[in-house]
Design an enzyme around this catalytic site. Sequence first.
Site, short mmCIF file in Angstrom:
data_model
loop_
_atom_site.label_atom_id
_atom_site.label_comp_id
_atom_site.label_asym_id
_atom_site.label_seq_id
_atom_site.Cartn_x
_atom_site.Cartn_y
_atom_site.Cartn_z
N ASN A 20 0.51 -1.53 -4.80
CA ASN A 20 0.12 -2.80 -5.41
C ASN A 20 1.20 -3.88 -5.22
O ASN A 20 1.21 -4.89 -5.91
CB ASN A 20 -0.18 -2.61 -6.91
CG ASN A 20 1.05 -2.16 -7.70
OD1 ASN A 20 2.14 -2.05 -7.15
ND2 ASN A 20 0.88 -1.90 -8.99
N HIS A 63 4.37 -3.65 -5.87
CA HIS A 63 5.50 -3.70 -6.82
C HIS A 63 6.80 -3.37 -6.08
O HIS A 63 6.80 -2.67 -5.07
CB HIS A 63 5.28 -2.81 -8.04
CG HIS A 63 5.36 -1.33 -7.82
ND1 HIS A 63 4.59 -0.43 -8.51
CD2 HIS A 63 6.13 -0.56 -6.99
CE1 HIS A 63 4.89 0.81 -8.13
NE2 HIS A 63 5.81 0.76 -7.21
N ASP A 65 15.37 2.05 -11.13
CA ASP A 65 14.49 2.32 -12.27
C ASP A 65 14.58 3.76 -12.76
O ASP A 65 15.10 4.64 -12.07
CB ASP A 65 13.03 1.95 -11.92
CG ASP A 65 12.66 2.28 -10.48
OD1 ASP A 65 13.31 3.17 -9.88
OD2 ASP A 65 11.74 1.65 -9.94
N GLU A 72 5.85 -4.76 -11.87
CA GLU A 72 4.42 -4.65 -11.58
C GLU A 72 3.79 -6.04 -11.44
O GLU A 72 4.29 -7.02 -12.01
CB GLU A 72 3.72 -3.90 -12.72
CG GLU A 72 4.17 -2.45 -12.91
CD GLU A 72 3.53 -1.49 -11.92
OE1 GLU A 72 3.32 -1.87 -10.75
OE2 GLU A 72 3.25 -0.35 -12.31
C1 F6R Z 1 11.31 3.76 -6.90
C2 F6R Z 1 10.72 2.44 -6.98
C3 F6R Z 1 9.31 2.19 -6.57
C4 F6R Z 1 8.94 2.88 -5.26
C5 F6R Z 1 7.49 2.59 -4.88
C6 F6R Z 1 7.07 3.33 -3.64
O1 F6R Z 1 12.66 3.73 -7.36
O2 F6R Z 1 11.36 1.53 -7.40
O3 F6R Z 1 9.10 0.80 -6.44
O4 F6R Z 1 9.79 2.43 -4.25
O5 F6R Z 1 6.65 2.97 -5.94
O6 F6R Z 1 7.11 4.70 -3.88
P1 F6R Z 1 6.93 5.74 -2.69
O7 F6R Z 1 8.11 5.56 -1.80
O8 F6R Z 1 6.95 7.09 -3.37
O9 F6R Z 1 5.65 5.43 -2.02
#
Ligand code: F6R
Length: 253
Positions: free
Chosen positions: A136, A138, A67, A143
């Site tokens: 959440n 995701h 992403d 989402e």
């Molecule tokens: C990042 C991504 C997100 C993160 C998720 C957890 O490329 O795709 O899904 O993996 O938001 O983020 P952290 O590791 O910062 O808790």
Amino acid sequence: MRIYKAKDKAEVSRKAANIISAQIILKPDSVLGLATGDSPIGTYEQLIDWYNKGDLDFSQITAVNLDEYQGLGPDDEQSYAYFMRKHLFDHVNIDPVNCFIEDGLAEEPQAECIRYTELIRGIGGIDLQLLGIGPNAHIGFNEPGEALEKDTHLVKLNESTIRANSRFFDSEDDVPKFAYTMGIKAIMQARCIVLVANGEAKADAMYKCVCGTISAEAPASFLQLHNNVFIVADEAALSKVETRIPIDKEVTI
Ligand code: F6R
């Protein structure tokens, strides 16, 4: 699903790096799907360490990132393109022309989504996808919602995601409100998936991922349908899962 319980974040990182290293050694021209955020940083550090010791060669690797924030260019320090150079690509012998990520500055979002979806298909899909998980549940920026989009799309980030990611910005207002993300199809078609998670804040999400009803309300729950998933998480992140599934060190479910 193979679940590995690590005692702390360092052990999570080492174990995940171990699985990725095996992939690189067995198939030196692997396509790696990569993630940003806090969770994979230690894994990247471990891979860099092994690369510096001469144990890993990234010269034939292709990388496709999950992403990117809309509106941020690759030289913006908050962009995921910048993150990947800082935390991995600048430290190993991967060829920059083989590192792909959505273009946050694309003028035609729809065309950008089609381009990225076709790019992933064109390189033969993903051999190993590294994932973090949002509080959440995701994955990527898919989402929770009524339905999941299968291909790369532009997503309006949830309030909770904006709040969680504001730790990387000066203020919550600075967090972009939209991001491009790989769709659930490219993730689920990856031949192997490694999800890393640390800390209590991920305990609910991990429960939904491993034990919850499979539903678009918890995108990570779809991983239950994949036949080659490694979950690598610390005790705190697995604390709620363990109310249902006792895990000594590792368990296959
Ligand atoms: C990042 C991504 C997100 C993160 C998720 C957890 O490329 O795709 O899904 O993996 O938001 O983020 P952290 O590791 O910062 O808790």
